[in-house]
Design an enzyme around this catalytic site. Sequence first.
Site, mmCIF file in Angstrom:
data_model
loop_
_atom_site.group_PDB
_atom_site.id
_atom_site.type_symbol
_atom_site.label_atom_id
_atom_site.label_comp_id
_atom_site.label_asym_id
_atom_site.label_seq_id
_atom_site.Cartn_x
_atom_site.Cartn_y
_atom_site.Cartn_z
ATOM 1 N N TYR A 54 4.549 7.406 -0.581
ATOM 2 C CA TYR A 54 4.220 6.149 -1.241
ATOM 3 C C TYR A 54 3.744 6.428 -2.668
ATOM 4 O O TYR A 54 2.755 7.143 -2.882
ATOM 5 C CB TYR A 54 3.132 5.391 -0.481
ATOM 6 C CG TYR A 54 3.516 4.947 0.917
ATOM 7 C CD1 TYR A 54 4.843 4.959 1.353
ATOM 8 C CD2 TYR A 54 2.556 4.499 1.811
ATOM 9 C CE1 TYR A 54 5.181 4.558 2.630
ATOM 10 C CE2 TYR A 54 2.882 4.086 3.097
ATOM 11 C CZ TYR A 54 4.205 4.118 3.499
ATOM 12 O OH TYR A 54 4.544 3.726 4.775
ATOM 13 N N GLY A 285 -0.402 -5.387 4.239
ATOM 14 C CA GLY A 285 -0.634 -4.892 2.892
ATOM 15 C C GLY A 285 -1.177 -6.031 2.066
ATOM 16 O O GLY A 285 -1.219 -7.185 2.507
#
Length: 329
Positions: A54, A285
Site C-alpha cells: 500500500y 477505510g
Amino acid sequence: MEFRRLGRSGLNVSEISYGNWLTHGSQVEEDQAQACIKAALDVGITTFDTADVYANTAAESVLGRGLKGLRRESLEIFTKVYWPTGPKGPNDQGLGRKHIMESANASLKRLGTDYVDLYQAHRFDRTVPLEETFLAFADLVRQGKVLYVGVSEWTAEQITQGAAIARELKVPLISNQPQYNALWRVIEAQVIPASEREGLSQIVWSPIAQGVLTGKYKPGQPLPEGSRATDEKGGANMVARFLNDDVLERVQRLQPIADKAGLTMAQLSVAWVLQNPNVASAIIGASRPEQVHENVKAAGVKLDADLLAAIDEALDGVTETDPTLTRSP
C-alpha cells in the site's frame, strides 16, 4: 464495538476493522490520516489492517506513527506480503522464503512493533512451492514475529491445500481476506464452505463496494466530483465494474430498506456482510474521520430474515456469484 473470534483461534478481533489501502501515504495527507486512525481508536476499533504494497510501503509507516505509544497488547495489527515493493528487484515480490523473511522484518520496522498479530499472503503464488511459503511462515511464528497467519483472495482449492501443509507444520492459519459485499458474493459457493472446514474466518474488504452501496452514484447522472470513481489513483478501476445503470438503479432500491432499519445505506451494507457467521470482521477505510464514526454504527446490528430477503430481492439480477472470479494472478 463487538468482537469475534478469528477462525478456530483464540484471537479476538473487532467486528469493524480499519484498513488503509488507497488512502494513507497516497490519497490522504498525513494529518487527515492520523485523524482517521484516532477516530477508529475512539470508537473502539482495535483491529488495523495494512500491507507492505500500500503506497509502496508508506501506508505501513503512517499506521505505525498513528499507533505509536499505545498499549501494544490492546491492538491487533495485520499486514501482508506478496506484491512487489521497493526497487522491485527479482526477489522483491512473491511468496518465496527470501521475500517473505525480508518483507516481514521491513514491515515490523515500519509499523514500529516487534510482532504482527496476523501476517497474510496477499495472493497465491503459483511459482513457489507451498511448502516453502508455509515453512517461512512457520519460522516467523517460531521467532515470535508473527502470531497467526492468513491469506487473501485465495480460492477454495488453494485454501484447502494451504491448510493441509499448515497443519503439518503447525502453522496457525486462521483467516482469508476476500472482497465481499451485497453485490460481490463470489466467495459464498466455495470459499466460505472450504474456510469453515479448515477453521478459517473471513476478514472482508470493500463491504460497501468502493462506495457504490452508499447510493451516491446515481443512474443516468454524472459521477460525483472528487469521488473514488473519478480518481485513477484512488481505485477508479475497482469501482468501474459496478457503474452501470442496471446496478445503480437496483442499489437505489436499498434506500427504503435502510430507512426501515434505521440505518444509512453504508451502515446497512457493512451490517449485511457481518450477518454471515463466517465473517469475523469488515474492513472499513476512510478519508475523513466522520466516515469512521458513521460506518462503525453497523457493529452489533442484527438484520432479520425479512430484511435480508428484501435486500436480495432489491439486488436480484445484478449480484455477482460466479466462484471462478475468486482467482489469484
